[in-house]
Design a protein around this motif. Structure first.
Motif, PDB file in Angstrom:
ATOM      1  N   GLU A  23       0.842  -1.201   0.000  1.00 46.34           N
ATOM      2  CA  GLU A  23       0.000   0.000   0.000  1.00 46.34           C
ATOM      3  C   GLU A  23       0.878   1.253   0.000  1.00 46.34           C
ATOM      4  N   ASN A  27       1.286   4.303  -2.879  1.00 47.43           N
ATOM      5  CA  ASN A  27       1.225   5.732  -2.568  1.00 47.43           C
ATOM      6  C   ASN A  27       2.476   6.456  -3.044  1.00 47.43           C
ATOM      7  N   TYR A  86      -1.663   0.192  -8.269  1.00 51.29           N
ATOM      8  CA  TYR A  86      -1.375   1.372  -7.448  1.00 51.29           C
ATOM      9  C   TYR A  86      -2.613   2.252  -7.307  1.00 51.29           C
ATOM     10  N   SER A  90      -3.949   3.195  -3.528  1.00 58.04           N
ATOM     11  CA  SER A  90      -3.314   4.421  -3.047  1.00 58.04           C
ATOM     12  C   SER A  90      -4.318   5.363  -2.381  1.00 58.04           C
ATOM     13  N   ARG A  91      -3.895   5.922  -1.256  1.00 54.14           N
ATOM     14  CA  ARG A  91      -4.676   6.979  -0.605  1.00 54.14           C
ATOM     15  C   ARG A  91      -4.457   8.308  -1.325  1.00 54.14           C
ATOM     16  N   ILE A  92      -3.308   8.445  -1.951  1.00 58.21           N
ATOM     17  CA  ILE A  92      -2.970   9.660  -2.696  1.00 58.21           C
ATOM     18  C   ILE A  92      -3.589   9.558  -4.078  1.00 58.21           C
ATOM     19  N   GLY A 111       0.338  15.066   0.051  1.00 52.21           N
ATOM     20  CA  GLY A 111       0.916  13.757  -0.239  1.00 52.21           C
ATOM     21  C   GLY A 111       1.808  13.274   0.880  1.00 52.21           C
ATOM     22  N   ALA A 114      -0.193  12.073   3.832  1.00 58.36           N
ATOM     23  CA  ALA A 114      -0.713  10.714   3.634  1.00 58.36           C
ATOM     24  C   ALA A 114       0.386   9.676   3.856  1.00 58.36           C
ATOM     25  N   LEU A 115       1.579   9.950   3.330  1.00 61.19           N
ATOM     26  CA  LEU A 115       2.699   9.025   3.539  1.00 61.19           C
ATOM     27  C   LEU A 115       3.040   8.899   5.018  1.00 61.19           C
TER      28      LEU A 115
END
Length: 157
Positions: A23, A27, A86, A90-92, A111, A114-115
């Motif tokens: 995951e 991201n 991806y 990805s949350r992004i 970004g 989120a990371l």
């Protein structure tokens, strides 16, 4: 049959960490392309400054993409390698048609946030699994990126 993998971690823990690292990898890949796009497309009075900064950022992100993928392999699993995968995890989100420097910097801050959230989750999981390698990697990333967020936020005022 042992439930301990080649590096001495319980298979169940390694499986969960590898899934979460995949995951994170997703991201990083989306965020890398966003930073690359900001570099290519930024316009305005701060072009030269931001163009250079965005290159520095995407170069660092690309190195981390490789490091995260290699950690997944070290845990005995396969890293995701398709952009379709991806995009699913990805949350992004992809940034498109962004040209304004301040908007690009805000995208970077979001970004990194989120990371940081995801890396803290992985760091906690790694600590619980006695996986010092993953925990150390996440700690290093968190420290670096917290400073970057501070600097980008200061740039925005």
């Amino acid at each position: 049959m042992s439930n301990i993998n080649a590096i001495g971690l319980h298979e169940n823990s390694a499986n969960q960490l590898a899934e979460k690292l995949n995951e994170l990898l997703a991201n990083y890949q989306i965020f890398y392309m966003n930073a690359r796009g900001y570099h290519w497309n930024v316009k305005g009075p701060n072009f030269f400054e931001l163009h250079t900064k965005f290159e520095e950022i995407y170069t660092d992100l690309l190195a981390k993409v490789d490091e995260v993928a290699e950690r997944i392999l070290t845990l005995g699993h396969q890293p995701l390698h398709a952009y379709s995968d991806y995009a699913k995890v990805s949350r992004i989100q992809e940034a498109t048609n962004v040209h304004d420097g301040a908007e690009c910097v805000r995208g970077l801050v979001q970004g990194y946030q989120a990371l940081l959230e995801l890396q803290r989750e992985i760091n906690s999981m790694a600590a619980d699994a006695d996986d010092e390698g993953t925990a150390s990697q996440m700690s290093d990333y968190i420290r670096e990126q917290e400073k970057t967020v501070w600097m980008l936020s200061a740039y925005l005022g």
